[in-house]
Design a protein around this motif. Structure first.
Motif, PDB file in Angstrom:
ATOM      1  N   ASN A 137      17.933 -29.751  68.448  1.00 51.51           N
ATOM      2  CA  ASN A 137      17.188 -28.622  68.521  1.00 51.51           C
ATOM      3  C   ASN A 137      16.174 -29.063  69.134  1.00 51.51           C
ATOM      4  O   ASN A 137      15.868 -27.423  69.072  1.00 51.51           O
ATOM      5  N   ARG A 138      15.565 -29.975  69.625  1.00 52.29           N
ATOM      6  CA  ARG A 138      13.971 -30.252  70.419  1.00 52.29           C
ATOM      7  C   ARG A 138      14.298 -29.414  71.340  1.00 52.29           C
ATOM      8  O   ARG A 138      13.650 -28.189  72.475  1.00 52.29           O
ATOM      9  N   ARG A 139      16.227 -29.116  72.228  1.00 50.23           N
ATOM     10  CA  ARG A 139      15.967 -27.815  73.588  1.00 50.23           C
ATOM     11  C   ARG A 139      16.252 -26.476  72.883  1.00 50.23           C
ATOM     12  O   ARG A 139      16.136 -25.255  73.520  1.00 50.23           O
ATOM     13  N   ASN A 140      16.415 -26.246  71.484  1.00 50.82           N
ATOM     14  CA  ASN A 140      16.865 -25.248  70.966  1.00 50.82           C
ATOM     15  C   ASN A 140      15.399 -24.265  70.628  1.00 50.82           C
ATOM     16  O   ASN A 140      15.433 -23.148  71.555  1.00 50.82           O
ATOM     17  N   MET A 159      18.956 -17.639  57.632  1.00 53.10           N
ATOM     18  CA  MET A 159      19.619 -18.533  57.898  1.00 53.10           C
ATOM     19  C   MET A 159      20.594 -19.314  56.454  1.00 53.10           C
ATOM     20  O   MET A 159      19.839 -20.078  55.848  1.00 53.10           O
ATOM     21  N   PRO A 160      21.546 -19.067  55.840  1.00 53.65           N
ATOM     22  CA  PRO A 160      22.428 -19.512  55.024  1.00 53.65           C
ATOM     23  C   PRO A 160      22.300 -21.160  55.234  1.00 53.65           C
ATOM     24  O   PRO A 160      22.897 -20.876  56.485  1.00 53.65           O
ATOM     25  N   VAL A 161      23.159 -21.724  54.347  1.00 55.86           N
ATOM     26  CA  VAL A 161      22.369 -23.584  54.934  1.00 55.86           C
ATOM     27  C   VAL A 161      23.742 -23.659  54.870  1.00 55.86           C
ATOM     28  O   VAL A 161      24.554 -24.699  55.986  1.00 55.86           O
ATOM     29  N   ILE A 162      25.228 -23.008  54.881  1.00 58.26           N
ATOM     30  CA  ILE A 162      26.317 -23.027  55.533  1.00 58.26           C
ATOM     31  C   ILE A 162      26.257 -23.346  56.945  1.00 58.26           C
ATOM     32  O   ILE A 162      27.444 -23.870  57.477  1.00 58.26           O
ATOM     33  N   ASP A 163      25.425 -22.174  56.675  1.00 57.03           N
ATOM     34  CA  ASP A 163      25.518 -21.567  59.063  1.00 57.03           C
ATOM     35  C   ASP A 163      25.480 -23.171  59.874  1.00 57.03           C
ATOM     36  O   ASP A 163      25.656 -23.788  60.914  1.00 57.03           O
ATOM     37  N   LYS A 164      24.424 -24.912  59.147  1.00 54.32           N
ATOM     38  CA  LYS A 164      24.120 -25.592  59.094  1.00 54.32           C
ATOM     39  C   LYS A 164      24.329 -27.362  59.693  1.00 54.32           C
ATOM     40  O   LYS A 164      24.583 -27.895  60.033  1.00 54.32           O
ATOM     41  N   ILE A 165      25.410 -26.513  58.559  1.00 55.78           N
ATOM     42  CA  ILE A 165      26.168 -28.054  58.147  1.00 55.78           C
ATOM     43  C   ILE A 165      27.305 -28.422  59.053  1.00 55.78           C
ATOM     44  O   ILE A 165      27.915 -26.326  59.303  1.00 55.78           O
ATOM     45  N   ASN A 166      27.576 -29.235  60.417  1.00 56.62           N
ATOM     46  CA  ASN A 166      29.047 -29.926  60.930  1.00 56.62           C
ATOM     47  C   ASN A 166      30.001 -30.396  60.303  1.00 56.62           C
ATOM     48  O   ASN A 166      30.388 -30.792  59.622  1.00 56.62           O
ATOM     49  N   ILE A 167      30.742 -28.863  60.147  1.00 56.67           N
ATOM     50  CA  ILE A 167      31.483 -29.630  59.536  1.00 56.67           C
ATOM     51  C   ILE A 167      32.366 -30.768  59.779  1.00 56.67           C
ATOM     52  O   ILE A 167      33.085 -31.642  59.258  1.00 56.67           O
TER      53      ILE A 167
END
Length: 66
Positions: free
Chosen positions: A56-59, A1-9
Protein backbone atom coordinates in the motif's frame (compact mmCIF):
# COMPACT_ATOMS: atom_id res chain seq x y z
CA UNK A 1 -14.36 1.48 -5.32
CA UNK A 2 -16.40 -1.47 -4.00
CA UNK A 3 -15.12 -3.33 -0.97
CA UNK A 4 -15.03 -6.64 -2.88
CA UNK A 5 -12.20 -5.28 -5.04
CA UNK A 6 -10.01 -4.84 -1.95
CA UNK A 7 -10.51 -8.42 -0.63
CA UNK A 8 -7.78 -10.91 -1.46
CA UNK A 9 -9.71 -14.14 -2.14
CA UNK A 10 -6.79 -16.63 -1.85
CA UNK A 11 -5.75 -15.16 1.51
CA UNK A 12 -9.33 -15.38 2.78
CA UNK A 13 -9.56 -19.02 1.72
CA UNK A 14 -6.31 -19.89 3.50
CA UNK A 15 -7.41 -18.12 6.67
CA UNK A 16 -10.84 -19.78 6.61
CA UNK A 17 -9.22 -23.19 6.09
CA UNK A 18 -6.82 -22.68 8.98
CA UNK A 19 -9.60 -21.51 11.28
CA UNK A 20 -11.71 -24.57 10.41
CA UNK A 21 -8.69 -26.84 11.03
CA UNK A 22 -8.06 -25.10 14.36
CA UNK A 23 -11.67 -25.56 15.46
CA UNK A 24 -11.58 -29.24 14.49
CA UNK A 25 -8.27 -29.77 16.30
CA UNK A 26 -9.73 -28.19 19.44
CA UNK A 27 -12.94 -30.23 19.09
CA UNK A 28 -10.98 -33.51 18.81
CA UNK A 29 -8.70 -32.50 21.71
CA UNK A 30 -5.52 -32.44 19.61
CA UNK A 31 -3.76 -29.82 21.73
CA UNK A 32 -0.36 -29.92 20.02
CA UNK A 33 -1.95 -29.72 16.58
CA UNK A 34 -4.17 -26.85 17.71
CA UNK A 35 -1.15 -24.92 18.99
CA UNK A 36 0.72 -25.48 15.73
CA UNK A 37 -2.23 -24.39 13.62
CA UNK A 38 -2.84 -21.34 15.82
CA UNK A 39 0.77 -20.21 15.61
CA UNK A 40 0.79 -20.78 11.85
CA UNK A 41 -2.43 -18.81 11.50
CA UNK A 42 -1.05 -15.89 13.49
CA UNK A 43 2.19 -15.95 11.52
CA UNK A 44 0.34 -16.07 8.20
CA UNK A 45 -1.93 -13.17 9.13
CA UNK A 46 0.99 -11.17 10.52
CA UNK A 47 3.03 -11.74 7.37
CA UNK A 48 0.14 -10.68 5.16
CA UNK A 49 -0.46 -7.51 7.14
CA UNK A 50 3.22 -6.62 6.85
CA UNK A 51 3.21 -7.34 3.09
CA UNK A 52 -0.04 -5.41 2.52
CA UNK A 53 1.25 -2.35 4.37
CA UNK A 54 4.42 -2.33 2.28
CA UNK A 55 2.45 -2.76 -0.96
CA UNK A 56 0.00 0.00 0.00
CA UNK A 57 2.85 2.41 0.75
CA UNK A 58 4.40 1.68 -2.64
CA UNK A 59 1.07 2.23 -4.38
CA UNK A 60 0.54 5.52 -2.55
CA UNK A 61 3.96 6.77 -3.64
CA UNK A 62 3.37 5.73 -7.25
CA UNK A 63 -0.05 7.37 -7.39
CA UNK A 64 1.20 10.65 -5.98
CA UNK A 65 3.91 10.87 -8.69
CA UNK A 66 1.41 10.61 -11.54
Amino acid sequence: MPVIDKINIPDCLVIIGLVVALILAIFYEQNELAMSIASGLLGYIGGNIKTSATTNRRNDKNESVH
